[in-house]
Design an enzyme around this catalytic site. Structure first.
Site, PDB file in Angstrom:
ATOM      1  N   PRO A  34      38.968  38.575  42.148  1.00 33.17           N
ATOM      2  CG  PRO A  34      38.463  40.867  42.237  1.00 33.17           C
ATOM      3  CD  PRO A  34      39.361  39.831  42.829  1.00 33.17           C
ATOM      4  CG  ASP A  35      35.000  37.150  37.082  1.00 29.80           C
ATOM      5  OD1 ASP A  35      34.272  36.187  36.799  1.00 29.80           O
ATOM      6  OD2 ASP A  35      34.547  38.244  37.491  1.00 29.80           O
ATOM      7  CG  PHE A  36      38.727  41.266  34.288  1.00 29.59           C
ATOM      8  CD1 PHE A  36      39.447  40.076  34.190  1.00 29.59           C
ATOM      9  CD2 PHE A  36      39.409  42.422  34.649  1.00 29.59           C
ATOM     10  CE1 PHE A  36      40.818  40.044  34.430  1.00 29.59           C
ATOM     11  CE2 PHE A  36      40.784  42.401  34.895  1.00 29.59           C
ATOM     12  CZ  PHE A  36      41.478  41.210  34.791  1.00 29.59           C
ATOM     13  NE  ARG A  37      34.929  41.781  29.610  1.00 30.03           N
ATOM     14  CZ  ARG A  37      36.248  41.623  29.655  1.00 30.03           C
ATOM     15  NH1 ARG A  37      36.790  40.589  30.324  1.00 30.03           N
ATOM     16  NH2 ARG A  37      37.083  42.467  29.077  1.00 30.03           N
ATOM     17  CD  GLN A 107      41.627  35.602  28.187  1.00 21.52           C
ATOM     18  OE1 GLN A 107      41.106  36.599  27.655  1.00 21.52           O
ATOM     19  NE2 GLN A 107      40.914  34.571  28.589  1.00 21.52           N
ATOM     20  CG  ASN A 108      44.021  34.500  34.623  1.00 18.32           C
ATOM     21  OD1 ASN A 108      43.173  35.162  34.010  1.00 18.32           O
ATOM     22  ND2 ASN A 108      43.760  33.300  35.109  1.00 18.32           N
ATOM     23  CB  ILE A 109      48.353  39.909  35.099  1.00 12.63           C
ATOM     24  CG1 ILE A 109      47.189  40.508  35.891  1.00 12.63           C
ATOM     25  CG2 ILE A 109      48.252  40.266  33.628  1.00 12.63           C
ATOM     26  CD1 ILE A 109      47.122  42.026  35.851  1.00 12.63           C
ATOM     27  CG  ASP A 110      46.415  35.038  38.664  1.00 11.54           C
ATOM     28  OD1 ASP A 110      45.182  34.891  38.665  1.00 11.54           O
ATOM     29  OD2 ASP A 110      47.180  34.250  38.074  1.00 11.54           O
ATOM     30  CG  HIS A 127      45.728  39.544  28.237  1.00 11.92           C
ATOM     31  ND1 HIS A 127      44.405  39.412  28.572  1.00 11.92           N
ATOM     32  CD2 HIS A 127      45.779  39.343  26.892  1.00 11.92           C
ATOM     33  CE1 HIS A 127      43.682  39.144  27.488  1.00 11.92           C
ATOM     34  NE2 HIS A 127      44.497  39.090  26.461  1.00 11.92           N
ATOM     35  CB  CYS A 135      60.189  54.350  31.086  1.00 13.59           C
ATOM     36  SG  CYS A 135      59.688  55.955  30.448  1.00 13.59           S
ATOM     37  CB  CYS A 138      63.016  56.426  27.642  1.00 16.23           C
ATOM     38  SG  CYS A 138      63.190  55.981  29.391  1.00 16.23           S
ATOM     39  N   GLY A 199      37.223  29.276  32.653  1.00 14.75           N
ATOM     40  CA  GLY A 199      37.234  30.526  33.404  1.00 14.75           C
ATOM     41  C   GLY A 199      37.429  31.759  32.560  1.00 14.75           C
ATOM     42  CB  THR A 200      38.134  32.831  29.557  1.00 18.10           C
ATOM     43  OG1 THR A 200      38.192  34.005  28.726  1.00 18.10           O
ATOM     44  CG2 THR A 200      38.020  31.583  28.683  1.00 18.10           C
ATOM     45  CB  SER A 201      33.724  36.283  29.236  1.00 25.72           C
ATOM     46  OG  SER A 201      34.771  37.253  29.039  1.00 25.72           O
ATOM     47  CD  GLU A 226      29.386  34.109  31.286  1.00 21.28           C
ATOM     48  OE1 GLU A 226      28.274  34.621  31.449  1.00 21.28           O
ATOM     49  OE2 GLU A 226      30.438  34.775  31.195  1.00 21.28           O
TER      50      GLU A 226
END
Ligand code: APR
Length: 343
Positions: A34-37, A107-110, A127, A135, A138, A199-201, A226
């Protein structure tokens, strides 16, 4: 859309073409992520069960410090390696094979750009990614096998200072990787034939400003469901805006370019290599091993068939340490011409 696609195809086919991509979650929705928005289907409208103060809290570093459970509820699901790249990802790979790809800001982390065989020298994961886990206090690194084991028992903690650990995904409130700024410092001064935004807003800064900073000599293209950001607020006469599904647009584009066979070969061979029953650990795919530098197809499909056999032997169901590096090497060795010749 067709006349715009024809214009885009002629730009891509032009002599010494240089293509740069700026992409977001929308190029992975056809993969099942899924995308985010997007209303109803976007991640942020499906997080009720986490009782977040606001949807983005799941990726907010201050909220994570107080309540890491929200992120960890998603982490298992989001961890790369379970999904096949989309046609759009393979289109980026094709631009690499055709030697016209200059950079892909994602922007994707997949990690699907990597899984599709795009070499890391071209990829800017703005991103961050799951490549490394540290951590939050530290900064001691934790390997992903230990991290995944600890995740099964609860919220993983640093084995040195007992604070929480998290993957190097950029949370709201954290700075983007130095590679993003270093390469943008250079690329923002360069002229490209075409900049493809897909594929980005374009809602999240500083990534959202990149298309507005690209050289005025570069034709900007938006392929998105869009219209958004600069394409709406500050359009350029030369902009090509295609409000469409990105894979649908790629289907038509590769037809115009005569690349459909090459795309099919990559998709088919990628499926063979990636759809093994094992899940993958992605560490190796993030190795900056310079020997992997070249992505030109060096070996024939025979080498690939041998690799598939090796991976199938190794990738027994349930064995979860099949390295995607082997798979990437196999994909990189696809010699499109010789496989095509065999058809
Ligand atoms: N084809 C074309 N466009 C699509 C498709 C598709 N198959 N699927 C979705 N879209 C469009 C949506 O209409 C939307 O405009 O892609 C866009 C996705 O926008 P977002 O969901 O906001 O995703 P993204 O722009 O990548 O988000 C940026 O926000 O929460 C942070 O860190 C997160 O990297 C993410 C950043």
């Amino acid at each position: 859309m067709d006349s715009k696609l024809k214009k885009l195809a002629s730009l891509i086919k032009s002599k010494d073409a240089k293509v740069i991509f700026f992409v977001g979650a929308g190029i992975s929705t056809n993969c099942g992520i899924p995308d985010f928005r997007s209303p109803k289907t976007g991640l942020y409208s499906n997080l009720q069960k986490l009782n977040l103060p606001f949807p983005e809290a799941v990726f907010d570093i201050n909220y994570f410090k107080r309540n890491p459970k929200a992120f960890y509820t998603l982490a298992e699901e989001m961890y790369p390696g379970k999904y096949l790249p989309s046609k759009f990802h393979y289109f980026i790979r094709l631009c690499q094979e055709k030697k016209i790809l200059k950079r892909c800001y994602t922007q994707n982390i997949d990690a699907l750009e990597r899984v599709a065989g795009v070499h890391e020298d071209y990829i800017v994961e703005a991103h961050g990614s799951f490549a490394k886990i540290h951590c939050i206090k530290c900064h001691t690194e934790m390997d992903s096998v230990t991290w995944k084991k600890l995740m099964k028992k609860g919220i993983p903690r640093c084995q040195k200072c007992k604070s929480y650990v998290k993957p190097d995904i950029v949370f709201f409130g954290e700075s983007l990787p130095a590679k993003f700024f270093d390469l943008w410092e250079k690329d923002s001064k360069d002229d490209f034939t075409v900049a493809i935004v897909a594929g980005t807003s374009l809602e999240v800064y500083p990534f959202a400003v990149l298309p507005s900073e690209i050289s005025s000599k570069t034709t900007r293209v938006l392929i998105n469901r869009e219209i958004c950001a600069d394409f709406e607020d500050c359009p350029r006469k030369s902009d090509l805006v295609m409000l469409a599904d990105c894979d649908h647009a790629v289907n038509k584009l590769v037809d115009l370019l005569g690349w459909q066979d090459d795309l099919e070969i990559l998709i088919e061979e990628g499926k063979k290599l990636i759809e093994s029953p094992a899940t993958f650990t992605l560490e190796d795919s993030y190795t900056t091993d310079k020997k992997k530098k070249t992505s030109e197809a060096e070996k024939t499909a025979r080498a690939l068939a041998k690799k598939v056999a090796e991976v199938e032997k190794v990738a027994t169901p349930g064995k979860d340490d099949t390295s995607v590096d082997e798979l990437i090497k196999g994909i990189e060795k696809i010699d499109i011409k010789s496989v095509r010749a065999k058809k």
